[in-house]
Motif scaffolding. Sequence first.
Motif, PDB file in Angstrom:
ATOM      1  N   ASP A  22       1.892   4.286   6.818  1.00  0.00           N
ATOM      2  CA  ASP A  22       1.164   3.436   6.011  1.00  0.00           C
ATOM      3  C   ASP A  22       0.532   3.988   4.799  1.00  0.00           C
ATOM      4  OD1 ASP A  22       1.956   1.092   7.773  1.00  0.00           O
ATOM      5  OD2 ASP A  22      -0.174   1.171   8.401  1.00  0.00           O
ATOM      6  N   GLU A  23      -0.140   5.018   4.937  1.00  0.00           N
ATOM      7  CA  GLU A  23      -0.700   5.773   3.853  1.00  0.00           C
ATOM      8  C   GLU A  23       0.452   6.338   2.881  1.00  0.00           C
ATOM      9  OE1 GLU A  23      -3.289   7.629   1.119  1.00  0.00           O
ATOM     10  OE2 GLU A  23      -3.790   6.001   2.634  1.00  0.00           O
ATOM     11  N   ARG A  25       3.315   5.140   2.580  1.00  0.00           N
ATOM     12  CA  ARG A  25       3.841   3.918   1.935  1.00  0.00           C
ATOM     13  C   ARG A  25       2.939   3.399   0.791  1.00  0.00           C
ATOM     14  NH1 ARG A  25       6.031  -0.868   5.479  1.00  0.00           N
ATOM     15  NH2 ARG A  25       3.770  -0.937   6.066  1.00  0.00           N
ATOM     16  N   ARG A  26       1.700   3.376   1.083  1.00  0.00           N
ATOM     17  CA  ARG A  26       0.717   2.780   0.076  1.00  0.00           C
ATOM     18  C   ARG A  26       0.608   3.687  -1.318  1.00  0.00           C
ATOM     19  NH1 ARG A  26      -4.072   4.170  -2.117  1.00  0.00           N
ATOM     20  NH2 ARG A  26      -4.105   6.175  -0.877  1.00  0.00           N
ATOM     21  N   ARG A  27       0.795   5.005  -1.086  1.00  0.00           N
ATOM     22  CA  ARG A  27       0.834   5.747  -1.997  1.00  0.00           C
ATOM     23  C   ARG A  27       2.070   5.787  -3.201  1.00  0.00           C
ATOM     24  NH1 ARG A  27      -1.377  11.603  -0.819  1.00  0.00           N
ATOM     25  NH2 ARG A  27      -3.192  11.093   0.175  1.00  0.00           N
ATOM     26  N   PRO A  29       5.440   3.144  -2.819  1.00  0.00           N
ATOM     27  CA  PRO A  29       5.931   1.816  -1.945  1.00  0.00           C
ATOM     28  C   PRO A  29       7.462   1.959  -2.071  1.00  0.00           C
ATOM     29  CG  PRO A  29       4.122   0.964  -3.420  1.00  0.00           C
ATOM     30  CD  PRO A  29       4.446   2.507  -3.801  1.00  0.00           C
ATOM     31  N   ARG A 170      -5.148   2.978  11.460  1.00  0.00           N
ATOM     32  CA  ARG A 170      -4.770   1.991  10.624  1.00  0.00           C
ATOM     33  C   ARG A 170      -5.854   1.812   9.395  1.00  0.00           C
ATOM     34  NH1 ARG A 170      -2.359  -1.811  14.688  1.00  0.00           N
ATOM     35  NH2 ARG A 170      -3.642  -0.803  16.064  1.00  0.00           N
ATOM     36  N   SER A 171      -5.425   1.272   8.355  1.00  0.00           N
ATOM     37  CA  SER A 171      -6.558   0.805   7.569  1.00  0.00           C
ATOM     38  C   SER A 171      -7.492  -0.423   7.921  1.00  0.00           C
ATOM     39  CB  SER A 171      -6.013   0.555   6.242  1.00  0.00           C
ATOM     40  OG  SER A 171      -5.178  -0.602   6.161  1.00  0.00           O
ATOM     41  N   SER A 357      -5.446  10.271   4.523  1.00  0.00           N
ATOM     42  CA  SER A 357      -5.172  10.493   3.281  1.00  0.00           C
ATOM     43  C   SER A 357      -5.036  12.064   3.263  1.00  0.00           C
ATOM     44  CB  SER A 357      -6.508  10.250   2.295  1.00  0.00           C
ATOM     45  OG  SER A 357      -6.344  10.625   1.051  1.00  0.00           O
TER      46      SER A 357
END
Length: 371
Positions: A22-23, A25-27, A29, A170-171, A357
């Motif tokens: 997820d992290e 992919r967030r950075r 996409p 997870r966020s 992160s």
Amino acid sequence: MNFLIACGGTSGHINPAIAIADELRRRDPGSKFLFVGTKRNLEAELVPRAGYEIRFIDVSGLSRDKTFEGLRHNMRTLRKFIDSKRMTKRLIDEFRPDVAIGTGGYVSAPVMRAACERHIPTVIHEQNAFAGVTTKMLAGSVDRILLSFKLAKPISGTEEKSRLVGNPVRSAFFELNRQTARKALGIPENEKVVLSCGGSLGATKLNEAFMGFAKKVASDGTMSLYHGASRDYRTVCEALNDIENKDRIHIFEYIYDMPQLMAAADLIVSRSGATSLTEIAALGRASILVPSPNVTENHQYFNAKTFSDAGAAILLEEKDLSPESLYDAVNGVVFDTDKLNTMERAAKSLCNEHAASDIADEIVALAEKHK
């Protein structure tokens, strides 16, 4: 970038892998992800639910049984390892990952070994203070070893490649609060709520204690209970089928929306795997921890002791667990507002909010170094 991720077995290995993805992919996409796991374990359901593709290999863990049958099992395991490594090499040639990441479970072993042999940059993440068999097996070959805790028994010769980064969650665990979670679940703000769960594979001893505990609570009518029973789901439901105030006792086979239920709870009763504790700390929840005695190096006891020594949890060993001891422990916390608030602050102080992160930084830096 393309990321190959191996994880499997319990949610304690799977959820950190999803948090890392997820992290990343967030950075970016545009990054691509391919998970590798087994069809028969939780990753087969949890990974697609999180929105990622997964491929399956057939692997099994080693038996410690020193009998002929144990030897036969380990011979089959070795054959599966060789076949799985060969299949993973084909996946690697097809997917062309920039980095391969393993977060534990025996499925990680052939995947990460294949990545090493294909000269793909490799990272493994160890969730516990005592390194698991897979981590020990791969430590000499991979490029980076990322640790949640300083290892109680360091792996010789790996100091330069090891980094202490914490355990990622997870966020959602950082984004929810009690009020919004209760509103979404329809739980009154003044209701006392206890969430209990024996881990993704369940815990029969905890389920047995819960059944007697729930009957006592139901007769009191003082709180609502939410419980993940896993493999004992039918047994627990049948045992509590005719109790009074049944509408306040909620039983689940598996809790998929754990962040929301944990956020809504006043108190959490749990095993003390590293990922569960990281999630509890992220939300700042008071807890009663019942370590599993059936784990390597008794590491769950030491995990729980870290929280109890900090004033964040009550440590209740399984040998002392009963419906009565669980009832007394819960009532001693959930109705004492000052104690509850103190434990919540202590739990929050144990959280590393930047773990995902920091791990992503290490992975991206390794990929850039090998370009």
